[in-house]
Motif scaffolding. Structure first.
Motif, mmCIF file in Angstrom:
data_model
loop_
_atom_site.group_PDB
_atom_site.id
_atom_site.type_symbol
_atom_site.label_atom_id
_atom_site.label_comp_id
_atom_site.label_asym_id
_atom_site.label_seq_id
_atom_site.Cartn_x
_atom_site.Cartn_y
_atom_site.Cartn_z
ATOM 1 N N ALA A 156 0.661 -1.345 0.059
ATOM 2 C CA ALA A 156 0.122 -0.238 -0.225
ATOM 3 C C ALA A 156 0.508 1.329 0.201
ATOM 4 C CB ALA A 156 -1.675 -0.252 1.057
ATOM 5 N N GLN A 157 1.797 1.721 0.211
ATOM 6 C CA GLN A 157 3.262 2.111 0.334
ATOM 7 C C GLN A 157 2.760 2.604 -1.591
ATOM 8 O OE1 GLN A 157 3.695 3.983 2.794
ATOM 9 N NE2 GLN A 157 2.384 2.000 3.841
ATOM 10 N N LEU A 158 2.927 1.821 -2.374
ATOM 11 C CA LEU A 158 3.241 2.013 -3.938
ATOM 12 C C LEU A 158 2.192 3.316 -3.990
ATOM 13 C CD1 LEU A 158 4.688 1.192 -6.669
ATOM 14 C CD2 LEU A 158 2.292 -0.201 -6.999
ATOM 15 N N ARG A 159 3.196 4.502 -5.177
ATOM 16 C CA ARG A 159 2.733 5.752 -5.071
ATOM 17 C C ARG A 159 3.035 5.610 -6.947
ATOM 18 N NH1 ARG A 159 0.007 5.009 -1.693
ATOM 19 N NH2 ARG A 159 -0.220 6.024 -0.225
ATOM 20 N N ALA A 160 2.301 6.432 -7.832
ATOM 21 C CA ALA A 160 2.625 6.166 -8.877
ATOM 22 C C ALA A 160 2.927 7.526 -9.708
ATOM 23 C CB ALA A 160 1.776 5.257 -9.844
ATOM 24 N N GLN A 299 -10.440 -8.786 0.583
ATOM 25 C CA GLN A 299 -9.549 -8.012 1.102
ATOM 26 C C GLN A 299 -10.425 -9.806 3.069
ATOM 27 O OE1 GLN A 299 -9.294 -4.562 3.185
ATOM 28 N NE2 GLN A 299 -7.526 -4.235 4.081
ATOM 29 N N ARG A 300 -11.052 -8.947 2.909
ATOM 30 C CA ARG A 300 -11.935 -10.118 4.194
ATOM 31 C C ARG A 300 -11.237 -11.708 4.321
ATOM 32 N NH1 ARG A 300 -16.099 -5.262 3.855
ATOM 33 N NH2 ARG A 300 -16.468 -7.060 2.655
ATOM 34 N N PHE A 306 -3.698 -10.903 2.957
ATOM 35 C CA PHE A 306 -3.754 -9.488 1.461
ATOM 36 C C PHE A 306 -2.807 -8.799 2.073
ATOM 37 C CE2 PHE A 306 -6.084 -5.414 0.603
ATOM 38 C CZ PHE A 306 -6.056 -6.022 -0.018
ATOM 39 N N ARG A 307 -2.062 -8.645 0.874
ATOM 40 C CA ARG A 307 -0.899 -8.077 0.730
ATOM 41 C C ARG A 307 -1.110 -6.443 0.769
ATOM 42 N NH1 ARG A 307 2.740 -5.018 1.820
ATOM 43 N NH2 ARG A 307 4.689 -5.107 0.646
ATOM 44 N N ALA A 308 -2.199 -5.301 -0.495
ATOM 45 C CA ALA A 308 -2.560 -4.011 -0.553
ATOM 46 C C ALA A 308 -3.791 -4.811 -2.021
ATOM 47 C CB ALA A 308 -1.247 -3.449 -1.448
ATOM 48 N N GLY A 309 -4.672 -3.792 -1.579
ATOM 49 C CA GLY A 309 -5.367 -3.262 -2.953
ATOM 50 C C GLY A 309 -5.324 -2.340 -3.531
ATOM 51 N N TYR A 310 -5.819 -2.348 -4.297
ATOM 52 C CA TYR A 310 -5.743 -0.809 -5.854
ATOM 53 C C TYR A 310 -6.910 -0.844 -6.819
ATOM 54 C CZ TYR A 310 -0.896 -2.359 -4.680
ATOM 55 O OH TYR A 310 0.327 -2.133 -4.245
ATOM 56 N N VAL A 311 -7.084 0.302 -6.972
ATOM 57 C CA VAL A 311 -8.254 0.655 -8.287
ATOM 58 C C VAL A 311 -8.021 1.557 -9.015
ATOM 59 C CG1 VAL A 311 -10.006 1.530 -8.718
ATOM 60 C CG2 VAL A 311 -10.617 0.167 -6.768
ATOM 61 N N LEU A 312 -7.438 1.631 -10.083
ATOM 62 C CA LEU A 312 -6.933 2.127 -11.205
ATOM 63 C C LEU A 312 -7.705 2.689 -12.200
ATOM 64 C CD1 LEU A 312 -4.217 -1.167 -12.478
ATOM 65 C CD2 LEU A 312 -3.639 0.693 -10.746
ATOM 66 N N LEU A 319 -3.853 8.679 -4.718
ATOM 67 C CA LEU A 319 -5.437 8.290 -3.140
ATOM 68 C C LEU A 319 -4.614 7.782 -2.433
ATOM 69 C CD1 LEU A 319 -7.698 11.006 -4.700
ATOM 70 C CD2 LEU A 319 -5.468 11.331 -3.754
ATOM 71 N N SER A 320 -4.305 7.353 -1.181
ATOM 72 C CA SER A 320 -4.815 5.867 -0.311
ATOM 73 C C SER A 320 -6.133 6.009 0.512
ATOM 74 C CB SER A 320 -3.688 6.620 1.566
ATOM 75 O OG SER A 320 -3.714 5.942 2.315
ATOM 76 N N PHE A 321 -6.422 4.875 0.591
ATOM 77 C CA PHE A 321 -7.936 5.016 1.062
ATOM 78 C C PHE A 321 -7.953 4.243 2.356
ATOM 79 C CE2 PHE A 321 -9.158 6.622 -2.835
ATOM 80 C CZ PHE A 321 -10.902 7.019 -2.390
ATOM 81 N N GLY A 322 -6.969 4.248 3.172
ATOM 82 C CA GLY A 322 -6.670 3.635 4.130
ATOM 83 C C GLY A 322 -6.750 1.831 4.601
ATOM 84 N N ASP A 323 -6.557 0.890 5.414
ATOM 85 C CA ASP A 323 -6.480 -0.134 5.906
ATOM 86 C C ASP A 323 -5.872 -1.172 4.237
ATOM 87 O OD1 ASP A 323 -6.399 -2.477 6.551
ATOM 88 O OD2 ASP A 323 -8.890 -2.456 5.963
ATOM 89 N N GLY A 324 -4.207 -0.322 3.731
ATOM 90 C CA GLY A 324 -4.028 -1.074 2.705
ATOM 91 C C GLY A 324 -4.918 -1.178 1.181
ATOM 92 N N LEU A 325 -5.800 -0.413 1.269
ATOM 93 C CA LEU A 325 -5.611 0.250 -0.162
ATOM 94 C C LEU A 325 -5.616 1.285 -1.319
ATOM 95 C CD1 LEU A 325 -9.496 -0.509 1.661
ATOM 96 C CD2 LEU A 325 -7.874 -2.000 -0.222
#
Length: 339
Positions: A156-160, A299-300, A306-312, A319-325
């Motif tokens: 979840a630390q990934l940014r672009a 994730q549940r 669960f490593r991380a979740g992305y919406v492209l 943008l971070s949506f918290g809790d690894g998202l």
């Protein structure tokens, strides 16, 4: 716009070079017009004392009437369109059995004859097959295509960085697709002519389910579609669930889908870019918390795995949506370095 004679460096070139270092026969397989011959020739040029045999040349094909003599060479030999002389299969096996040095043969052929998938059975332990897909966006733009590796590494630390692309730009790229000939053409009208030549597929009504399955297997064999298994943490459930049918090239999918205009239903072309574990792809330029509904469900179910979740999406911000998202621009798929 690149001129048609210009070569797009392919990520698969490294895979071929690695295979040639320890494997006697390397096969480049893929869809028609995906650039197999061009890639193989570029790899051959980097090999000392390598030679090429192009079997679409009638004279070269005639010389292959003596298969063993035709194949005699101390270094690497590239044989393009190898399916045109079926007797070469056994001759290649004969030679590499008696001289097991790696990097003996680099073969390409037309998947439409459904022959290359059986090659590993004819050469067990002697060959490796590299599948070549249409160009990725990173190959077209000269970018790293490192998103998947970076996602597993950084979570979840990934940014672009924003690539300056909006929804219309992404849709234009989806319609263009990744076949080199289509990418080289200047406009949608000229690309449509190319796709029309590739997509002379007949339709039918009232056919049986086994017939549909047979056709799907053929379309997958010739690299027009890919059957993606339904995801499940349970292997049995995954094996029995209905797979998704995905076109391997978004340009061809757009050509075959009536009414896929830039402002209407072509969002599906972008969403076809990839739906894998913990990734959703949206064609909207804005992002909302509810867009993570499917990712949160996953994730549940996964819990600690669960490593991380992305919406492209088609917007520009990370943008971070918290809790690894995290929400990222779609361009992160090809602009992100793997490190």
């Amino acid at each position: 716009m690149r001129h048609a004679s210009q070569y797009f460096p392919r990520h698969a070139a490294r895979l071929i070079e690695e295979a040639l270092a320890d494997t006697r026969v390397v096969v480049v397989n893929g869809a028609r017009q995906s650039g197999k011959s061009t890639l193989a020739e570029e790899v051959r040029k980097q090999q000392p004392a390598a030679v090429a045999r192009f079997l679409d040349n009638p004279g070269t094909r005639a010389a292959a009437a003596d298969p063993v003599g035709f194949l005699q060479h101390d270094g690497l030999m590239l044989i393009d369109e190898v399916q045109r002389v079926p007797d070469l299969w056994l001759a290649v096996k004969y030679l590499v059995d008696r001289d097991p040095r790696p990097g003996r043969f680099l073969l390409t052929g037309s998947a439409r004859l459904l022959a290359l998938r059986s090659l590993p059975d004819a050469l067990p332990g002697r060959s490796e097959t590299i599948e070549l897909w249409p160009l990725s966006q990173g190959e077209i733009d000269g970018m790293p295509d490192g998103f998947v590796q970076a996602a597993f590494r950084h979570g979840a630390q990934l940014r672009a960085e924003a690539a300056g692309l909006g929804r219309r730009d992404y849709l234009a790229r989806a319609r263009r697709g990744g076949y080199p000939e289509a990418v080289h053409r200047d406009n949608d009208r000229r690309r449509a002519r190319f796709f029309a030549d590739m997509s002379r597929l007949a339709g039918a009504v009232g056919i049986t389910v086994p017939t549909v399955r047979t056709w799907l297997r053929i379309l997958e064999t010739i690299f027009l579609i890919k059957l993606v298994p339904a995801w499940s943490a349970n292997r049995t459930a995954r094996a029995t669930s209905t797979p998704k049918v995905m076109f391997l090239d978004s340009g061809l999918a757009g050509h075959l889908a009536p009414g896929a205009a830039p402002d209407t239903s072509s969002g599906r072309l972008i969403e076809n870019a990839g739906e894998i574990i913990a990734i959703e792809v949206k064609s909207a330029e804005t992002i909302r918390s509810e867009d993570f509904r499917g990712v949160r469900l996953l994730q549940r179910r996964l819990g600690a795995r669960f490593r991380a979740g992305y919406v492209l999406y088609c917007g520009a911000e990370s943008l971070s949506f918290g809790d690894g998202l995290v929400a990222l621009p779609i361009s992160a798929l090809w602009t992100t370095p793997s490190a």
